[in-house]
Design a protein around this motif. Structure first.
Motif, short mmCIF file in Angstrom:
data_model
loop_
_atom_site.label_atom_id
_atom_site.label_comp_id
_atom_site.label_asym_id
_atom_site.label_seq_id
_atom_site.Cartn_x
_atom_site.Cartn_y
_atom_site.Cartn_z
N SER A 50 0.82 -1.22 0.00
CA SER A 50 0.00 0.00 0.00
C SER A 50 0.85 1.27 0.00
O SER A 50 0.30 2.37 -0.02
CB SER A 50 -0.93 0.02 1.22
OG SER A 50 -1.91 -0.98 1.13
N ALA A 51 2.16 1.11 0.04
CA ALA A 51 3.03 2.29 0.05
C ALA A 51 2.79 3.21 -1.15
O ALA A 51 2.79 4.44 -0.99
CB ALA A 51 4.50 1.85 0.10
N PRO A 52 2.57 2.68 -2.37
CA PRO A 52 2.28 3.60 -3.49
C PRO A 52 1.01 4.42 -3.28
O PRO A 52 0.96 5.58 -3.67
CB PRO A 52 2.14 2.65 -4.69
CG PRO A 52 2.97 1.47 -4.34
CD PRO A 52 2.77 1.30 -2.86
N GLU A 53 -0.02 3.82 -2.66
CA GLU A 53 -1.22 4.59 -2.35
C GLU A 53 -0.90 5.74 -1.40
O GLU A 53 -1.40 6.86 -1.56
CB GLU A 53 -2.30 3.69 -1.72
CG GLU A 53 -3.09 2.86 -2.72
CD GLU A 53 -2.54 1.46 -2.82
OE1 GLU A 53 -1.33 1.28 -2.57
OE2 GLU A 53 -3.30 0.55 -3.18
N LEU A 54 -0.06 5.45 -0.40
CA LEU A 54 0.31 6.49 0.55
C LEU A 54 1.07 7.61 -0.15
O LEU A 54 0.78 8.80 0.05
CB LEU A 54 1.18 5.89 1.67
CG LEU A 54 1.73 6.88 2.70
CD1 LEU A 54 0.60 7.58 3.43
CD2 LEU A 54 2.64 6.16 3.69
N VAL A 55 2.05 7.23 -0.98
CA VAL A 55 2.84 8.24 -1.70
C VAL A 55 1.95 9.08 -2.60
O VAL A 55 2.02 10.32 -2.59
CB VAL A 55 3.95 7.56 -2.53
CG1 VAL A 55 4.65 8.58 -3.43
CG2 VAL A 55 4.97 6.90 -1.62
N THR A 212 -1.78 2.45 -8.38
CA THR A 212 -1.21 2.22 -7.06
C THR A 212 -1.62 0.87 -6.50
O THR A 212 -1.00 0.38 -5.55
CB THR A 212 -1.63 3.32 -6.08
OG1 THR A 212 -3.06 3.43 -6.05
CG2 THR A 212 -1.04 4.66 -6.48
N SER A 213 -2.67 0.24 -7.05
CA SER A 213 -3.05 -1.11 -6.64
C SER A 213 -2.27 -2.17 -7.40
O SER A 213 -2.39 -3.36 -7.09
CB SER A 213 -4.55 -1.33 -6.86
OG SER A 213 -5.32 -0.52 -5.99
N ALA A 214 -1.50 -1.75 -8.39
CA ALA A 214 -0.74 -2.71 -9.18
C ALA A 214 0.22 -3.55 -8.33
O ALA A 214 0.39 -4.74 -8.60
CB ALA A 214 0.02 -1.99 -10.29
N PRO A 215 0.87 -2.97 -7.27
CA PRO A 215 1.70 -3.83 -6.42
C PRO A 215 0.90 -4.94 -5.75
O PRO A 215 1.37 -6.08 -5.66
CB PRO A 215 2.27 -2.85 -5.39
CG PRO A 215 2.28 -1.54 -6.09
CD PRO A 215 1.05 -1.54 -6.95
N GLU A 216 -0.31 -4.62 -5.25
CA GLU A 216 -1.15 -5.65 -4.66
C GLU A 216 -1.52 -6.71 -5.70
O GLU A 216 -1.51 -7.91 -5.42
CB GLU A 216 -2.44 -5.04 -4.08
CG GLU A 216 -2.25 -4.32 -2.76
CD GLU A 216 -2.05 -2.83 -2.97
OE1 GLU A 216 -1.57 -2.43 -4.05
OE2 GLU A 216 -2.35 -2.06 -2.03
N LEU A 217 -1.83 -6.25 -6.93
CA LEU A 217 -2.20 -7.19 -7.99
C LEU A 217 -1.03 -8.09 -8.34
O LEU A 217 -1.18 -9.32 -8.44
CB LEU A 217 -2.67 -6.42 -9.23
CG LEU A 217 -3.05 -7.27 -10.44
CD1 LEU A 217 -4.18 -8.24 -10.09
CD2 LEU A 217 -3.46 -6.38 -11.62
#
Length: 310
Positions: A50-55, A212-217
């Motif tokens: 979730s770090a990209p969402e935070l950034v 930003t959800s791509a890392p989770e995906l």
């Protein structure tokens, strides 16, 4: 445009590599530290991806574009619950132990209801954000001690023999690749969206949220391929909780203003419905197969189509 497409392509490559490193390291740490893969998925993988969402949300709030930040939070939770979970169970069915898997989806749904209540009440104060940060801190501590108490030994012959330092390095490298790849993907995607004339809210709900959800995906697909579906489920639930409490709280502290009530007309109800589906699966079924995955993916496609049309 060429630069934007290049950023998207390189970002996707880094996401795949980062997801592989993160899953292998995280599952090994679960075996070495004596905690379950579900807890690792909730805390390390879920929060880390979730770090990209935070950034993205913090950058949007600081830039005076809170609509992108809040759209990112809501859109990411919708993508987690429909797109990512649906894609993962198309690879490997999800089977949950209801006794251990119900608590966290329930917490996530209650957090979503509280989020909707804040929007409905029109509250926009830094104290609301602080409450979110305190809540996420309490949740992490409770999840850790509960996970230690309920631990069942993990048998992972392929990765469990690695030294803990190597596994930790894999987690850190994976997170770094995921954050960097997510940032590149968002930068390129937002540039392409602006060229197409999309509004800030729609960019936040779609392009930024999906990017930003791509890392989770990426992490979920890699974990599903390795049949680590507890990590997948923990990743999704942990990310949803983190998005609402930690990222939402941080954004409210930076930009303390009431959220647009327009979010209650379409996007927040969709988020609540998607997270309710996950809760009901944990409560009544405990299993998701390919047919259910196809339904989740179709629901997400319909939602994106409605956004595009409107």
């Amino acid at each position: 445009m060429i630069i934007a497409f290049s950023l998207v392509g390189l970002g996707l490559l880094l996401l795949v590599l980062g997801g592989e490193a993160l899953v292998r390291g995280a599952v090994t740490l679960a075996a070495r530290a004596g905690v379950s893969p579900l807890l690792v998925g909730l805390v390390i993988v879920g929060f880390g991806t979730s770090a990209p969402e935070l950034v993205a949300s913090v950058e949007a709030a600081l830039a005076g574009a809170p609509a992108i930040a809040w759209g990112n939070i809501i859109g990411s939770n919708i993508a987690n619950s429909l797109l990512i979970l649906g894609a993962a169970v198309m690879i490997t069915p999800l089977v949950l132990e209801r006794a251990t898997a119900l608590r966290d989806p329930l917490i996530a749904f209650v957090a979503a209801l509280a989020f909707a209540a804040v929007v409905l009440a029109g509250h926009g104060h830094w104290l609301v954000g602080l409450a979110g940060l305190l809540a996420i801190g309490a949740y992490v501590l409770a999840a850790y001690f509960k996970g230690k108490a309920d631990h069942v030994p993990v048998d992972i012959p392929e990765t469990g023999q690695a030294h803990w330092a190597v596994a930790l390095l894999g987690v850190l490298v994976g997170l770094g690749l995921l954050i960097g790849g997510g940032k590149m993907l968002v930068m390129g995607a937002v540039d392409l969206a602006e060229l197409a004339g999309m509004s800030q809210t729609v960019i936040g709900l779609t392009v930024v949220a999906i990017g930003t959800s791509a890392p989770e995906l990426a992490t979920a697909l890699v974990a599903a391929r390795h049949r680590q579906m507890q990590v997948v489920f923990g990743n999704i639930i942990g990310s949803n909780i983190y998005n609402l409490l930690a990222i939402g709280g941080t954004t409210m502290i930076i930009a303390p203003a009431p959220l647009s009530p327009d979010l209650l007309l379409r996007d927040i109800p969709v988020m609540l419905a998607a997270m309710l589906v996950v809760l009901l699966v944990a409560l009544f079924s405990g299993r998701l197969g390919k047919l259910a995955g196809l339904g989740l993916l179709a629901s997400y496609a319909i939602y994106i189509a409605v956004l595009a049309i409107s």
